[in-house]
Design a protein around this motif. Sequence first.
Motif, PDB file in Angstrom:
ATOM      1  N   PHE A   6      -3.599 -52.947 -32.096  1.00  0.00           N
ATOM      2  CA  PHE A   6      -3.940 -51.600 -32.543  1.00  0.00           C
ATOM      3  C   PHE A   6      -3.807 -50.598 -31.389  1.00  0.00           C
ATOM      4  CE2 PHE A   6      -5.862 -53.388 -36.382  1.00  0.00           C
ATOM      5  CZ  PHE A   6      -5.678 -52.378 -37.312  1.00  0.00           C
ATOM      6  N   LEU A   7      -4.219 -51.011 -30.201  1.00  0.00           N
ATOM      7  CA  LEU A   7      -4.122 -50.137 -29.032  1.00  0.00           C
ATOM      8  C   LEU A   7      -2.657 -49.866 -28.660  1.00  0.00           C
ATOM      9  CD1 LEU A   7      -5.976 -48.725 -26.979  1.00  0.00           C
ATOM     10  CD2 LEU A   7      -5.791 -50.749 -25.555  1.00  0.00           C
ATOM     11  N   ILE A   8      -1.850 -50.905 -28.673  1.00  0.00           N
ATOM     12  CA  ILE A   8      -0.432 -50.774 -28.301  1.00  0.00           C
ATOM     13  C   ILE A   8       0.319 -49.865 -29.276  1.00  0.00           C
ATOM     14  CG2 ILE A   8       1.754 -52.049 -28.140  1.00  0.00           C
ATOM     15  CD1 ILE A   8       0.047 -54.383 -26.941  1.00  0.00           C
ATOM     16  N   ILE A   9       0.033 -50.000 -30.563  1.00  0.00           N
ATOM     17  CA  ILE A   9       0.757 -49.175 -31.544  1.00  0.00           C
ATOM     18  C   ILE A   9       0.150 -47.777 -31.707  1.00  0.00           C
ATOM     19  CG2 ILE A   9       1.618 -51.182 -32.808  1.00  0.00           C
ATOM     20  CD1 ILE A   9      -0.458 -50.558 -35.000  1.00  0.00           C
ATOM     21  N   GLY A  10      -0.907 -47.505 -30.957  1.00  0.00           N
ATOM     22  CA  GLY A  10      -1.492 -46.171 -30.951  1.00  0.00           C
ATOM     23  C   GLY A  10      -2.378 -45.854 -32.140  1.00  0.00           C
ATOM     24  N   LYS A  11      -2.872 -46.865 -32.816  1.00  0.00           N
ATOM     25  CA  LYS A  11      -3.727 -46.656 -33.990  1.00  0.00           C
ATOM     26  C   LYS A  11      -5.191 -47.005 -33.728  1.00  0.00           C
ATOM     27  CE  LYS A  11      -0.378 -45.529 -36.779  1.00  0.00           C
ATOM     28  NZ  LYS A  11      -0.269 -44.253 -37.408  1.00  0.00           N
ATOM     29  N   TRP A  12      -5.533 -47.284 -32.462  1.00  0.00           N
ATOM     30  CA  TRP A  12      -6.887 -47.709 -32.157  1.00  0.00           C
ATOM     31  C   TRP A  12      -7.834 -46.516 -32.130  1.00  0.00           C
ATOM     32  CZ3 TRP A  12     -11.176 -47.166 -29.227  1.00  0.00           C
ATOM     33  CH2 TRP A  12     -12.099 -48.201 -29.261  1.00  0.00           C
ATOM     34  N   ASP A  13      -8.992 -46.672 -32.758  1.00  0.00           N
ATOM     35  CA  ASP A  13     -10.120 -45.752 -32.620  1.00  0.00           C
ATOM     36  C   ASP A  13     -11.395 -46.562 -32.862  1.00  0.00           C
ATOM     37  OD1 ASP A  13     -10.205 -46.072 -35.366  1.00  0.00           O
ATOM     38  OD2 ASP A  13      -9.797 -43.978 -35.844  1.00  0.00           O
ATOM     39  N   TYR A  14     -12.525 -45.911 -32.848  1.00  0.00           N
ATOM     40  CA  TYR A  14     -13.796 -46.636 -32.976  1.00  0.00           C
ATOM     41  C   TYR A  14     -13.923 -47.344 -34.325  1.00  0.00           C
ATOM     42  CZ  TYR A  14     -15.791 -43.130 -36.087  1.00  0.00           C
ATOM     43  OH  TYR A  14     -16.040 -42.323 -37.163  1.00  0.00           O
ATOM     44  N   THR A  15     -13.242 -46.853 -35.363  1.00  0.00           N
ATOM     45  CA  THR A  15     -13.328 -47.500 -36.675  1.00  0.00           C
ATOM     46  C   THR A  15     -12.670 -48.879 -36.655  1.00  0.00           C
ATOM     47  OG1 THR A  15     -11.286 -46.511 -37.549  1.00  0.00           O
ATOM     48  CG2 THR A  15     -13.328 -45.273 -37.868  1.00  0.00           C
ATOM     49  N   VAL A  16     -11.667 -49.034 -35.817  1.00  0.00           N
ATOM     50  CA  VAL A  16     -11.010 -50.338 -35.673  1.00  0.00           C
ATOM     51  C   VAL A  16     -11.994 -51.327 -35.051  1.00  0.00           C
ATOM     52  CG1 VAL A  16      -9.136 -51.593 -34.529  1.00  0.00           C
ATOM     53  CG2 VAL A  16      -8.701 -49.350 -35.547  1.00  0.00           C
ATOM     54  N   LEU A  17     -12.702 -50.895 -34.026  1.00  0.00           N
ATOM     55  CA  LEU A  17     -13.701 -51.756 -33.393  1.00  0.00           C
ATOM     56  C   LEU A  17     -14.815 -52.113 -34.372  1.00  0.00           C
ATOM     57  CD1 LEU A  17     -14.813 -53.194 -30.903  1.00  0.00           C
ATOM     58  CD2 LEU A  17     -15.935 -51.044 -30.274  1.00  0.00           C
ATOM     59  N   CYS A  18     -15.333 -51.125 -35.089  1.00  0.00           N
ATOM     60  CA  CYS A  18     -16.410 -51.380 -36.059  1.00  0.00           C
ATOM     61  C   CYS A  18     -15.931 -52.313 -37.172  1.00  0.00           C
ATOM     62  CB  CYS A  18     -16.917 -50.069 -36.654  1.00  0.00           C
ATOM     63  SG  CYS A  18     -17.761 -49.017 -35.468  1.00  0.00           S
ATOM     64  N   GLY A  19     -14.728 -52.077 -37.668  1.00  0.00           N
ATOM     65  CA  GLY A  19     -14.176 -52.936 -38.707  1.00  0.00           C
ATOM     66  C   GLY A  19     -13.962 -54.356 -38.228  1.00  0.00           C
ATOM     67  N   THR A  20     -13.486 -54.487 -37.004  1.00  0.00           N
ATOM     68  CA  THR A  20     -13.263 -55.816 -36.439  1.00  0.00           C
ATOM     69  C   THR A  20     -14.573 -56.572 -36.301  1.00  0.00           C
ATOM     70  OG1 THR A  20     -11.324 -55.034 -35.238  1.00  0.00           O
ATOM     71  CG2 THR A  20     -12.329 -57.077 -34.458  1.00  0.00           C
ATOM     72  N   LEU A  21     -15.602 -55.902 -35.837  1.00  0.00           N
ATOM     73  CA  LEU A  21     -16.915 -56.557 -35.710  1.00  0.00           C
ATOM     74  C   LEU A  21     -17.443 -56.997 -37.073  1.00  0.00           C
ATOM     75  CD1 LEU A  21     -18.591 -54.311 -32.995  1.00  0.00           C
ATOM     76  CD2 LEU A  21     -17.811 -56.674 -32.739  1.00  0.00           C
ATOM     77  N   LEU A  22     -17.316 -56.124 -38.065  1.00  0.00           N
ATOM     78  CA  LEU A  22     -17.770 -56.474 -39.414  1.00  0.00           C
ATOM     79  C   LEU A  22     -16.981 -57.668 -39.950  1.00  0.00           C
ATOM     80  CD1 LEU A  22     -19.553 -55.751 -41.868  1.00  0.00           C
ATOM     81  CD2 LEU A  22     -17.713 -54.225 -42.618  1.00  0.00           C
ATOM     82  N   GLY A  23     -15.662 -57.649 -39.797  1.00  0.00           N
ATOM     83  CA  GLY A  23     -14.829 -58.749 -40.260  1.00  0.00           C
ATOM     84  C   GLY A  23     -15.105 -60.045 -39.515  1.00  0.00           C
ATOM     85  N   PHE A  24     -15.343 -59.951 -38.209  1.00  0.00           N
ATOM     86  CA  PHE A  24     -15.662 -61.134 -37.399  1.00  0.00           C
ATOM     87  C   PHE A  24     -16.938 -61.804 -37.901  1.00  0.00           C
ATOM     88  CE2 PHE A  24     -18.243 -62.855 -33.927  1.00  0.00           C
ATOM     89  CZ  PHE A  24     -17.427 -63.879 -33.476  1.00  0.00           C
ATOM     90  N   PHE A  25     -18.006 -61.013 -38.060  1.00  0.00           N
ATOM     91  CA  PHE A  25     -19.271 -61.598 -38.501  1.00  0.00           C
ATOM     92  C   PHE A  25     -19.187 -62.124 -39.932  1.00  0.00           C
ATOM     93  CE2 PHE A  25     -20.963 -59.099 -34.890  1.00  0.00           C
ATOM     94  CZ  PHE A  25     -21.548 -60.160 -34.208  1.00  0.00           C
ATOM     95  N   ALA A  26     -18.420 -61.461 -40.774  1.00  0.00           N
ATOM     96  CA  ALA A  26     -18.232 -61.943 -42.147  1.00  0.00           C
ATOM     97  C   ALA A  26     -17.483 -63.274 -42.145  1.00  0.00           C
ATOM     98  CB  ALA A  26     -17.489 -60.907 -42.976  1.00  0.00           C
TER      99      ALA A  26
END
Length: 126
Positions: A30-50
């Motif tokens: 996400f960072l490399i393609i320029g689409k990273w923001d805080y929502t990506v981090l929050c979504g990743t954490l939610l998906g990880f715990f799920a």
Amino acid sequence: MKKIDKTVLKETGYIAVITFLLCLLMQSVFLIIGKWDYTVLCGTLLGFFAAVGNFLLMGITVQNALDKSEKEAADLMKLSQRGRLLLLFVVALIAYLVPVFNIIATVIPMTFPRIAIALRPVIIKD
């Protein structure tokens, strides 16, 4: 309530580590393609715990099914599968409806335990 078996905890730990590493890789994409923001981090954490929670619940269900008859165990596993699938759907729905979560970054980590299971024979030689 029964104590969680050591094997269930060990395997869940393995899934958590590999899923976490794949989440880090996804964050970097996400960072490399320029689409990273805080929502990506929050979504990743939610998906990880799920994803890890889903695997842990499956392990606990298998552990509990061992004490039951064949029909009771099969019924328990079917009920567990439906419940866990519903739980993952609710998590994805929350990620879609709540703007603090990136839906793509939430759903992709839910596939990581399958990848971790496929990689296990290569990573860990028993």
